[in-house]
Structure formats: structure tokens, C-alpha cells
Motif scaffolding. Sequence first.
Motif, PDB file in Angstrom:
ATOM      1  N   ILE A 253       0.837  -1.201   0.000  1.00 16.11           N
ATOM      2  CA  ILE A 253       0.000   0.000   0.000  1.00 16.11           C
ATOM      3  C   ILE A 253       0.874   1.254   0.000  1.00 16.11           C
ATOM      4  CG2 ILE A 253      -1.715   1.289   1.331  1.00 16.11           C
ATOM      5  CD1 ILE A 253      -2.900  -1.160   0.150  1.00 16.11           C
ATOM      6  N   GLY A 254       1.949   1.229   0.805  1.00 20.61           N
ATOM      7  CA  GLY A 254       2.837   2.387   0.883  1.00 20.61           C
ATOM      8  C   GLY A 254       3.474   2.676  -0.472  1.00 20.61           C
ATOM      9  N   TYR A 255       3.879   1.606  -1.175  1.00 22.39           N
ATOM     10  CA  TYR A 255       4.466   1.764  -2.508  1.00 22.39           C
ATOM     11  C   TYR A 255       3.442   2.373  -3.456  1.00 22.39           C
ATOM     12  CZ  TYR A 255       5.833   0.386  -7.214  1.00 22.39           C
ATOM     13  OH  TYR A 255       6.107   0.382  -8.557  1.00 22.39           O
TER      14      TYR A 255
ATOM     15  N   LEU B 197      -4.703   5.798   2.346  1.00 19.96           N
ATOM     16  CA  LEU B 197      -4.899   6.239   3.734  1.00 19.96           C
ATOM     17  C   LEU B 197      -6.096   5.526   4.363  1.00 19.96           C
ATOM     18  CD1 LEU B 197      -4.245  10.086   3.515  1.00 19.96           C
ATOM     19  CD2 LEU B 197      -2.818   8.326   4.579  1.00 19.96           C
ATOM     20  N   VAL B 198      -7.173   5.452   3.574  1.00 17.16           N
ATOM     21  CA  VAL B 198      -8.376   4.789   4.088  1.00 17.16           C
ATOM     22  C   VAL B 198      -8.088   3.325   4.408  1.00 17.16           C
ATOM     23  CG1 VAL B 198     -10.711   4.033   3.498  1.00 17.16           C
ATOM     24  CG2 VAL B 198      -9.981   6.367   2.964  1.00 17.16           C
ATOM     25  N   VAL B 199      -7.333   2.676   3.511  1.00 13.03           N
ATOM     26  CA  VAL B 199      -7.008   1.264   3.757  1.00 13.03           C
ATOM     27  C   VAL B 199      -6.186   1.120   5.035  1.00 13.03           C
ATOM     28  CG1 VAL B 199      -5.706  -0.712   2.896  1.00 13.03           C
ATOM     29  CG2 VAL B 199      -7.179   0.574   1.355  1.00 13.03           C
ATOM     30  N   TYR B 200      -5.171   1.974   5.207  1.00 15.84           N
ATOM     31  CA  TYR B 200      -4.372   1.925   6.435  1.00 15.84           C
ATOM     32  C   TYR B 200      -5.266   2.092   7.667  1.00 15.84           C
ATOM     33  CZ  TYR B 200       0.429   2.099   4.547  1.00 15.84           C
ATOM     34  OH  TYR B 200       1.625   1.810   3.969  1.00 15.84           O
TER      35      TYR B 200
ATOM     36  N   GLY C 164      -5.939  -0.645  10.667  1.00 16.03           N
ATOM     37  CA  GLY C 164      -5.664  -0.347  12.068  1.00 16.03           C
ATOM     38  C   GLY C 164      -6.877  -0.610  12.942  1.00 16.03           C
ATOM     39  N   LEU C 165      -8.032  -0.097  12.499  1.00 15.82           N
ATOM     40  CA  LEU C 165      -9.263  -0.278  13.260  1.00 15.82           C
ATOM     41  C   LEU C 165      -9.604  -1.750  13.420  1.00 15.82           C
ATOM     42  CD1 LEU C 165     -11.855   2.365  12.060  1.00 15.82           C
ATOM     43  CD2 LEU C 165     -10.985   1.979  14.360  1.00 15.82           C
ATOM     44  N   LEU C 166      -9.527  -2.464  12.288  1.00 17.14           N
ATOM     45  CA  LEU C 166      -9.912  -3.873  12.260  1.00 17.14           C
ATOM     46  C   LEU C 166      -9.027  -4.692  13.199  1.00 17.14           C
ATOM     47  CD1 LEU C 166     -11.941  -5.479  10.417  1.00 17.14           C
ATOM     48  CD2 LEU C 166      -9.899  -6.285   9.227  1.00 17.14           C
ATOM     49  N   SER C 167      -7.713  -4.443  13.120  1.00 22.87           N
ATOM     50  CA  SER C 167      -6.818  -5.276  13.929  1.00 22.87           C
ATOM     51  C   SER C 167      -6.971  -4.940  15.412  1.00 22.87           C
ATOM     52  CB  SER C 167      -5.379  -5.126  13.474  1.00 22.87           C
ATOM     53  OG  SER C 167      -5.064  -3.772  13.321  1.00 22.87           O
ATOM     54  N   ASP C 168      -7.187  -3.673  15.710  1.00 13.02           N
ATOM     55  CA  ASP C 168      -7.375  -3.329  17.123  1.00 13.02           C
ATOM     56  C   ASP C 168      -8.650  -3.976  17.661  1.00 13.02           C
ATOM     57  OD1 ASP C 168      -6.296  -1.769  19.364  1.00 13.02           O
ATOM     58  OD2 ASP C 168      -8.234  -0.754  19.276  1.00 13.02           O
TER      59      ASP C 168
END
Lengths: 281, 261
Positions: A231-233, A251-254, A258-262
Motif C-alpha cells: 500500500i505504501g508503494y 490512507l483509508v485502507v491503512y 488499524g481499526l480492524l486489527s485493534d
Amino acid sequence: MTTTEAPHTPARADAPAPAPVRRARRLGPGRPIPFGWAIGPALLLAVWSIGSATGWIDPRNLSAPWDVVRTAGDLIADGRLQEHLWASARRALAGLALGVAAGLVLAVVSGLSRLGEGVIDGPVQIKRSIPSLALIPLLILWFGIGESMKIITITLGVLVPVYLHTHNGLRAIDSRYVELAETVRLGRAAFLRHVVLPGALPGFLLGLRFAVTAAWLSLVVVEQVNATSGIGYMMELARTYGQTDVIVVGLVVYGLLGLLSDGLVRLVQRRALTWRRTLAD
Amino acid sequence: MAPHPGGLTGTRRGPAVRAEGLVRTYAGRRVLDGLDLTLAPGEFAALVGRSGSGKSTLLRALAGIDHGIPASGALSAPHDVSVVFQDARLLPWRRVLDNVVLGLTGPDAAERGRTALAEVGLGGRERAWPTELSGGEQQRVALARSLVRDPELLLADEPFGALDALTRIRMHALLRRLWDRHQPAVLLVTHDVDEAIALADRVLVLEEGRIAADLPVTLPTPRTPGGHAYAQLRAKLLALLGVTDDPAGAPDAPATPGDPT
Ligand SMILES: Nc1ncnc2c1ncn2[C@@H]1O[C@H](COP(=O)(O)OP(=O)(O)OP(=O)(O)O)[C@@H](O)[C@H]1O
Ligand SMILES: [Mg+2]
């Protein structure tokens, strides 16, 4: 004074009838609004939409919301988003797995033996005071700019919170439980299984939450250092072409990751710590 | 209730506990100072003494959990020792049954645990978390955890200290009944002279690091306060503990639960 009048007359000190209760002024924030959490984001989205529609926001700075949605659709349709997402997820998971395992083992060894603590605790504390991202130049020199450098950077970022919180959890285990384990003659393995690991579990899970955040943070950075996938690439490439819509998709994917894993870690926390929840219920 | 064994329960070989010249030192102070003690198998003894006299220290020595303390003297205790602590000391992250069978191995461990729980009146609570139990229930789980191991020696350090008077009476009867059935040697530490007389067949007084007095209790069970022999024994113990029993009505004696008359 009749009873029907009573509620309407203001209470008097000498009146024998029960005075109507004077409601105190409410000082707290009051009742929660349904979907209240969505107000702020919806407002932002509205400003963004209006700004884009009226031309007040330059698409070279920020694409319109509908452009972002269309781009996301295109990226998914030709499979590029999934490909990059998978590359990123693989990196993050590999680093997370290695870091959690290493942090856990180091914490247990250092928590159970004085010698282990002497050997391990110092270096980890030193590592803690150096941000993992500051180590990237050295890691590039040692491991090159390939996948291993990226995974090792993530691993180092993950290891520290897992170690610290697990070690804390271990140290906080009541020594009376250790005494109990001795009187029922638990062996080393049973002691680990019944006392040490469950006792340190709350600390470990807290560390895991920090670790997940650390993993995504390190991922974002290493993917922008030098990568040919992820994604960063994808975002870095979009920058060179001025595609703000792709950057926003990234950005939305990041954010979603983050939300999902937390949320996942919190779910695990809830399931694993039922014995503690009974206190709060 | 059950016949009183007095001294005729010596079915197992040798004494259950033998300590000779036991010394334990904390910070240069000899908390146990040449203590001698012998307990016969199946004997129920109570250990009383002032706060800080070293009762817990002796128990920890017998349980073999006093690491790193300057120690000397000869000590022999059975391999199968169980300890009931003042706090129930249940692992909060293990369910009740898992707490009872902690450290037990073998295919029948769970079944034995269930039986032990039923014995202490907690059948059906196997899957509860310790935090869901009352203090008395937790202490009963701790008792089940000790008895499921069929110990030759049961060490109990003020196990009922935190319980209310009513629950204590129930627990006394329960302990006495379980002791009857399992026949371990018991060393019960207590602050409460009445508890010692009610339960034990021998009361030991610990003072200045030694067993200063060793009194047999020959009253028939169940022993309720009252009667001349009881009062005499009680007064003697209180005197040994340095509580001068005031003839006007013993104001510093602990309140006795239950009405004797
Ligand atoms: N870990 C320790 N370090 C230093 N001194 C200790 C320690 N444990 C006990 N002592 C001392 O040893 C003495 C005996 O303690 P112990 O706990 O055996 O008393 P006790 O008879 O059980 O008292 P209580 O009835 O209040 O429980 C006390 O003076 C105490 O201060
Ligand atoms: Mg004590």
C-alpha cells in the motif's frame, strides 16, 4: 389547600403537604445521541464534498470523494489494490508474528530467572529508548533494502511493547500464587501453564494492542523507504504522478486495517479474560 | 459424633512430623529457636501463640516453602503435605474445579475433584470462577483442594480468620468431619483459643521460638463452650498466652460464637 392544587403551588416551608421535587440542574453531558459518533465524520465528509463540488478544494491537493470512490473501485476491479494489500499484510503479519514470539519468549525468560533478566532486560530497555525507525539506516546497511530489512524493522517495533507489558504482567503475579504452586508441587511446565502464562496474559494482551499499532506504523514507514509492492508503494507511486485519489484510498485502507486489527485484539482480550470480567459485571 | 481417636490412630508408620532443634532466623532474630515437635499420624493439633511468635514461620518450614532463610535443625515431614492458607488463594483465572485439581495428574483427577467439591458442599459449582464465590465458599474450595490430595499432613494457617462467626462454626464442623474421614495429621494455626479447643485433640503453645506448652484436650466432641473442664482449659491457655483472665468476666477473651447453655 386541596390535593389537586398541591403540584402547582410552590413548596412552602410551613406547608404540611409534600413539596414537588425540585429537579437539580443537569451538569453531565446528558443522554447519548443515537449514532452520535457519526456526526463529526459526516460533517467532515460534507465539507469535503461541498468544497470539491464548488471547486473550492483544488483536485490537485485533494480529489473529490466520488473520485476517490471511483478510483478505489477501479483499483479493486483490476486487482491492484488486493495485490498491494496482500503484500503489506504479509509483511505486517510476518513482523508481528516474529516480534510477538520473540517478545514473549524474552519476557518469560527474563521474568523467571534472575540471570535471564540481567542478560535481556538491559538491552531491551536500551532498544526501547531508540525509536525502531531510527535504526532503519543501519538495518539497510546490514540487510539491504529487500524484504528482510522491512520485516526486521517491524519485528523490532513489535518486540518492545510485547516484552515490556508481558514482563510487567509477570512481575505483578502475586508471589502467594508461586507459594501455592510450590505447595501443590507443580513442575516447571505446569507452573508455566497454570500460573505464569495466565497471570501474565492481561499484560501480554495489552502489549499486543500496542504491538499491532507499532506494526502498522513501521509498515507505513518501511514501505515508503524502498518497496516495489504494498500500500505504501502504491501511495508513493501515486505521489510522483500527483494522483491524490490513490493516496486517499491508501490512507483509508491503512485506517481500516488499524481499526480492524485493534478490534480483533480487543475481541481476543474479552474472550481470554472472562475470569476478570466477572468482577466488573 | 465420631469416636475420639485420643491416641489410637497410629495406623501409618512412624510419626507424621518430627522436628528437633529447629531454628529459623529472620534478620538476625531467631524466630524459631531450637523447637522440638512430634505429631503422630492422624493427630489433630492446634498451634496457638501471640502474633509474631512464629506460627506461620513454623508452618512454612513444615511445608518446605521457606527458601533462603538461615535454617538449622532436623526436620522430617511426609511427602504428601497440603496447606490451607489464611486467604483461600485460588487462582482467579482457573475455574473452581481446575483450582481443586491443580497439579493432580491421572485420568481420574477430575472425578476426584468433583467428589472433593461435593464433600465440602459445593457440588455443581465446578465451572464457577473463584470471584463468583463468597469468602466461605472460596475457603471450602481451598479445603477441597487440600483434601483431594489425600495428604498425610494438613497444615492450616488461620484458615477461618477472615470468616464471620456463623460460617466459622459451619467450617469447624466440616473440617472435623473431613478429618474424621481422611485421617490426616493436622496442624491448625489459630489465634482463637476456643477454636483450638473446639477442634484439636492437642493444643500447642508457641512462645520464644519453642513449644512452651503441650496440652491434651480430652473433652468429648462436639465441644461447646461451658462446663468446668472447658473453662479450666481455656483459662490455662489464656494464661499461657499472657492474657490474665479477669475473674469479673474476662473482657479480653474472644467472644464465643454460639450459646453454650
Ligand atoms: N519474610 C520475613 N522477613 C523478615 N521477618 C519476617 C518475615 N516473616 C516473618 N518475619 C518475622 O518473624 C516473626 C514471626 O512471624 P510469623 O509470621 O511466623 O508470626 P505468626 O506467629 O504467624 O504471627 P501472626 O499470628 O500475626 O500471623 C515476626 O516477628 C516477623 O516479623
Ligand atoms: Mg501468621
